[in-house]
Write an enzyme that holds these catalytic residues in place. Structure first.
Site, PDB file in Angstrom:
ATOM      1  N   LYS A  22      -6.783   2.139  -3.808  1.00 27.92           N
ATOM      2  CA  LYS A  22      -7.015   1.482  -2.515  1.00 27.92           C
ATOM      3  C   LYS A  22      -6.548   2.363  -1.366  1.00 27.92           C
ATOM      4  CE  LYS A  22      -4.042  -1.513  -0.671  1.00 27.92           C
ATOM      5  NZ  LYS A  22      -3.781  -1.658   0.765  1.00 27.92           N
ATOM      6  N   ASN A  23      -5.343   2.936  -1.503  1.00 24.60           N
ATOM      7  CA  ASN A  23      -4.755   3.688  -0.396  1.00 24.60           C
ATOM      8  C   ASN A  23      -5.381   5.064  -0.203  1.00 24.60           C
ATOM      9  OD1 ASN A  23      -3.101   1.545   0.116  1.00 24.60           O
ATOM     10  ND2 ASN A  23      -1.282   2.432  -0.819  1.00 24.60           N
ATOM     11  N   CYS A 118       0.068  -6.508   5.929  1.00 24.26           N
ATOM     12  CA  CYS A 118       1.150  -7.251   5.278  1.00 24.26           C
ATOM     13  C   CYS A 118       2.388  -7.331   6.173  1.00 24.26           C
ATOM     14  CB  CYS A 118       1.544  -6.582   3.959  1.00 24.26           C
ATOM     15  SG  CYS A 118       0.475  -7.020   2.586  1.00 24.26           S
ATOM     16  N   ARG A 123       6.102  -1.501  11.610  1.00 29.60           N
ATOM     17  CA  ARG A 123       5.282  -0.325  11.324  1.00 29.60           C
ATOM     18  C   ARG A 123       4.476   0.064  12.567  1.00 29.60           C
ATOM     19  NH1 ARG A 123       2.054  -1.230   5.822  1.00 29.60           N
ATOM     20  NH2 ARG A 123       1.589  -3.290   6.655  1.00 29.60           N
ATOM     21  N   ASP A 314       5.831   0.563  -2.681  1.00 29.23           N
ATOM     22  CA  ASP A 314       4.826  -0.387  -3.158  1.00 29.23           C
ATOM     23  C   ASP A 314       5.078  -0.852  -4.586  1.00 29.23           C
ATOM     24  OD1 ASP A 314       3.525  -0.384  -0.762  1.00 29.23           O
ATOM     25  OD2 ASP A 314       1.926   0.976  -1.374  1.00 29.23           O
ATOM     26  N   ARG A 406      -6.179  -8.370  -2.116  1.00 20.93           N
ATOM     27  CA  ARG A 406      -6.292  -7.273  -1.151  1.00 20.93           C
ATOM     28  C   ARG A 406      -6.132  -5.921  -1.832  1.00 20.93           C
ATOM     29  NH1 ARG A 406      -2.168  -6.793   2.598  1.00 20.93           N
ATOM     30  NH2 ARG A 406      -3.445  -5.046   3.298  1.00 20.93           N
TER      31      ARG A 406
END
Length: 494
Positions: A22-23, A118, A123, A314, A406
């Site tokens: 995903k990232n 999230c 951030r 994560d 997600r």
């Protein structure tokens, strides 16, 4: 809205194949609007975040088609664009801000809403804006939107270190924008994650001239145009780590196909310290991966989440769930997002014994986890609750699993393939298992937590301190916690 019903106590066993990262997929998709031709991407995961970014790209004029059966995604960049990424889309996912650099570099203007995502801590995107200004952008923030303009970006020396270290999405934004800038750009204190390497490889295949991606210093020689490209996204190392931890928590025996040991060295090291067996292996048809075997006795650990190549933030929540099952005192510290412990109250509901102390969680085990109703607060917290439910006695219900969707492709289906008793259903009172329905005093006996055999009943052996727990599950012991001088950076989920 969906919820998951999980009956715990079943060891996971079998083979599972990882989805694309995903990232990595999200920054590559965002970068595609800086490319003049068609981007054909393989192994893009079928996730809510990917669907959200698809809508963002389509709102900017791109044409996006995907084949769900193969995971292939084709993106034709816009022929013209308003350059506006609207709040209603960007608020759903932080990675949407990655369109800022590509829009500015290709079209000379961008209006992008400040991002959401999230709720795991502060951030800001100040490092993104700092880098774009150094490249020659004129930027102002007005009514929640970033307005950026530039006639032609130019190369620059850019330092992306901040109070919490570097930034993955900031590095992605600046690296993509600099690919179309005039002259040479040098990024110092760049993020080193494998996902940044994958983005750099995609851009180079499209004609960019990038070197050093994957190191703290990246050099980019700007080009006039990027052309169409085919690219396969790397396997998801966070999904791999999550499956490794789930196998360990259930004393399972699992082969994770396509897991890349070089992307997981810190995770492998801490899990081996805990007592989990992890070995490179392959399938009969030659596909490489990792074989994970749980153990009846596990060891407490002192673990710190750090920027890559350290243990990923994560995976901090998932490791916390695992360490609840381990005899002794364990300490887990998050130096990337010190407040990323929203999963702890829900683990306490299941019987965990955890105390927060600053950026650390102090865990006394083994906890006799029992199934109950819990609620996911963010993407990785939801994965931690699934792991805890798989290891718990009885049935658990996990609500707000849209967080899970997600970032994990068909997570419940993959766990079912490994033998887990997990059911997805609509969240309504009638779907609640009978075991979690409290009907009066007569039902108290059936809800008693029973002794769990095996490693869960072993006495606590604490080399650091002798804990005393209050009735609410919080410890008042204060073991010594070693501190590190390592800096951290906002490098979590995009």
């Amino acid at each position: 809205m969906d919820m998951l019903i999980i009956r715990g106590g079943i060891p996971l066993a079998g083979n599972v194949r990882l989805a694309g990262a995903k990232n990595a997929s999200l920054p590559i998709m965002a970068a595609s609007i800086a490319v003049s031709g068609l981007s054909q991407l393989r192994r893009v995961p079928h996730l809510a975040d990917v669907s959200t970014l698809t809508q963002v790209l389509e709102s900017l004029g791109a044409v996006v088609t995907r084949d769900l059966s193969t995971g292939e995604l084709a993106i034709s960049p816009p022929h013209a664009t308003t350059g506006i990424a609207d709040y209603d889309l960007v608020r759903r996912m932080r990675a949407s801000v990655c369109v800022l650099g590509p829009l500015l570099a290709r079209w000379g203007k961008a209006v992008v809403s400040l991002p959401g995502g999230c709720n795991i801590g502060h951030r800001p995107i100040d490092l993104h804006l700092k880098g774009l200004v150094a490249l020659g952008a004129r930027i102002r923030i007005e009514r929640g939107y970033v307005h950026a303009e530039a006639t032609r970006l130019h190369g620059a020396e850019i330092y992306l270190g901040g109070p919490f270290g570097s930034t993955v999405t900031g590095t992605a934004n600046i690296m993509t924008a600099a690919s179309l800038a005039r002259g040479m750009t040098r990024i110092s204190a760049a993020a080193c994650e494998p996902e940044i390497v994958d983005l750099g490889n995609y851009l180079n295949a499209a004609g960019a001239r990038i070197t050093g991606h994957g190191t703290p210093v990246i050099e980019i020689e700007g080009v006039d145009e990027l052309h169409g490209v085919e690219h396969e996204v790397i396997p998801d190392r966070i999904e791999a780590g999550t499956m490794m931890i789930a196998a360990a928590a259930t004393c399972g025996d699992v082969f994770i196909e396509d897991a890349q040991p070089r992307h997981l060295s810190a995770v492998i090291d801490i899990l081996r310290q805990i007592g989990v067996s992890i070995e490179p292996s392959s399938t009969n048809d030659g596909r490489m991966g990792l074989h994970i075997s749980g153990a009846a006795h596990l060891n407490p650990a002192d673990c710190t989440a750090l920027p890559y190549p350290g243990v990923p933030t994560d995976l901090q929540a998932q490791l916390t769930a695992l360490l609840c099952l381990v005899p002794g005192i364990s300490v887990i510290t998050d130096k990337v997002f010190p407040d990323r412990f929203m999963h702890v109250p829900e683990l306490l509901r299941m019987g965990a014994q955890i105390r927060r102390e600053g950026a650390s969680a102090i865990i006394a085990g083994p906890a006799h986890l029992s199934g109950t109703n819990v609620m996911a607060s963010d993407l990785r917290a939801s994965a931690a609750l699934v792991i805890a439910a798989l290891a718990a006695e009885g049935e658990s219900v996990i609500r707000r699993v849209y967080h899970l969707d997600r970032g994990y492709e068909k997570h419940d289906e993959k766990l079912r393939q490994l033998g887990a008793q997990i059911q997805r259903t609509t969240d309504h009172p009638e779907a609640l298992p009978d075991s979690l329905r409290m009907t009066g005093e007569s039902s108290m006996e059936q809800h008693k937590v029973q002794e769990i055999p095996g490693r869960f009943t072993q006495p606590i052996q604490n080399p650091l301190a002798k804990p005393h727990f209050l009735s609410d599950g919080y410890a008042i012991a204060r073991p010594m916690v070693s501190q590190s001088d390592d800096s951290s950076g906002p490098v979590a989920d995009l």
